[in-house]
Design an enzyme around this catalytic site. Structure first.
Site, PDB file in Angstrom:
ATOM      1  N   LEU A 159       3.257  10.935   2.759  1.00  0.00           N
ATOM      2  CA  LEU A 159       2.540  10.637   1.517  1.00  0.00           C
ATOM      3  C   LEU A 159       2.981   9.252   1.049  1.00  0.00           C
ATOM      4  O   LEU A 159       4.180   8.948   1.058  1.00  0.00           O
ATOM      5  CB  LEU A 159       2.887  11.659   0.433  1.00  0.00           C
ATOM      6  CG  LEU A 159       1.919  12.799   0.146  1.00  0.00           C
ATOM      7  CD1 LEU A 159       2.466  13.656  -0.992  1.00  0.00           C
ATOM      8  CD2 LEU A 159       0.525  12.322  -0.178  1.00  0.00           C
ATOM      9  N   ASP A 160       2.032   8.413   0.639  1.00  0.00           N
ATOM     10  CA  ASP A 160       2.378   7.091   0.127  1.00  0.00           C
ATOM     11  C   ASP A 160       3.308   7.212  -1.081  1.00  0.00           C
ATOM     12  O   ASP A 160       3.246   8.200  -1.822  1.00  0.00           O
ATOM     13  CB  ASP A 160       1.123   6.330  -0.300  1.00  0.00           C
ATOM     14  CG  ASP A 160       0.266   5.905   0.878  1.00  0.00           C
ATOM     15  OD1 ASP A 160       0.804   5.843   2.002  1.00  0.00           O
ATOM     16  OD2 ASP A 160      -0.933   5.631   0.678  1.00  0.00           O
ATOM     17  N   PRO A 161       4.162   6.199  -1.323  1.00  0.00           N
ATOM     18  CA  PRO A 161       5.071   6.258  -2.479  1.00  0.00           C
ATOM     19  C   PRO A 161       4.361   6.499  -3.808  1.00  0.00           C
ATOM     20  O   PRO A 161       4.872   7.236  -4.658  1.00  0.00           O
ATOM     21  CB  PRO A 161       5.759   4.888  -2.449  1.00  0.00           C
ATOM     22  CG  PRO A 161       5.760   4.507  -1.005  1.00  0.00           C
ATOM     23  CD  PRO A 161       4.449   5.032  -0.468  1.00  0.00           C
TER      24      PRO A 161
END
EC number: 5.4.99.25
Length: 293
Positions: free
Chosen positions: A39-41
């Site tokens: 998951l992207d930050p």
């Protein structure tokens, strides 16, 4: 040693998936922790982690369908297709009607070919695309087939000269919601990028089963034991004691006539291995409890 199993985490914004893995390694006091899909930050929501021997099944979960809730800003394109990038283009989007937005969204449903965002973890000549972009290199990624089962507008609101669109998305593995935002903006001629993203489901695992990191730190616990997870995800085959010993040693059994990967269970109910049929015999996908264990 921590018992093997899966933990469904509600990832907070600002942390990388690797950060979450590191935190859970400390919480569960083991190095054997991994995740089943980055998951992207900036994103929040469902991140499935495997602990101890359950890390062996994570590769089988990466292909699971995903669900998201997101906000797309129409009227601005960015260098990363999300809010963390620099604004590359701004266009007044206040003329857009809900009918035009709905029509453009409809054109991105079903089986489509999507060009992934260049700031992604896809490898180009052995190097991550986002690293090449950071080095100032031009990156062109080929389009690849993905499936968008649901792309639904849940709300529209003005944001200055832009329009914010709240959406819900059900999609195949490998879909970039950032790229959907980019392509929606392009279809409407105004540019677009993602301003918020929350993953609500990965396969059978949803937010209703997720724990916050602070909850886990206060009381470490699994969402599912290894056996529970395997029987939730895969079909089941019950083995005799002799078959269980053979499966634990990685030996082939007679095919069961079950489609796809299935859990092979010993008489006591423990999952010994994940198998699949190949012709008249089985093939071990992963042995979870070797006979020597």
């Amino acid at each position: 040693m921590s018992p093997p199993g899966l933990v469904v985490v509600d990832k907070p914004a600002g942390m990388t998936s690797h950060d979450v893995v590191g935190r859970c390694r400390r919480i569960f006091a083991t190095r054997r922790v991994g995740h089943a899909g980055t998951l992207d930050p900036m994103a929040t929501g469902v991140l499935v982690l495997g602990v101890e021997r359950a890390t062996k099944i994570l590769g089988l979960l990466t292909a699971a369908a995903k669900s998201y809730s997101a906000t797309i800003r129409l009227g601005q394109a960015t260098s990363t297709d999300d809010a963390e990038g620099d604004v590359a283009r701004s266009v007044d989007a206040r003329h857009l009607t809900s009918q035009a937005i709905e029509a453009a969204v409809g054109g991105l449903r079903g089986d489509i070919h999507q060009v992934p965002s260049t700031v992604s973890a896809i490898k180009v000549a052995g190097k991550r695309a986002y690293k090449l972009v950071r080095e100032g290199q031009a990156v062109e990624l080929p389009a690849r087939p993905v499936r968008i089962d649901r792309f639904e507008v849940r709300g529209l609101r003005a944001a200055g000269a832009c329009v914010d669109v709240d959406v819900e998305v059900d999609c195949s593995s490998g879909t970039y919601v950032r790229a959907l935002a980019r392509d929606l903006g392009a279809a409407l001629g105004v540019g677009g990028h993602l301003t918020a993203l929350r993953r609500t489901r990965v396969g059978r695992f949803g937010l209703e089963q997720a724990y916050g990191l602070d909850e886990l730190a206060e009381c470490p616990r699994l969402s599912y034991s290894l056996d529970e997870a395997c029987l939730l995800i895969f079909g089941r085959r019950d083995l005799s004691a002799d078959e269980a010993e053979a499966a634990g040693n990685g030996r082939a059994l007679a095919a069961a006539g079950i489609d796809g990967v299935y859990a092979a269970c010993a008489p006591d109910g423990r999952v010994i291995a994940l198998l699949r049929d190949e012709g008249a015999r089985t093939k071990s996908v992963v042995v979870l409890r070797p006979a020597t264990l």
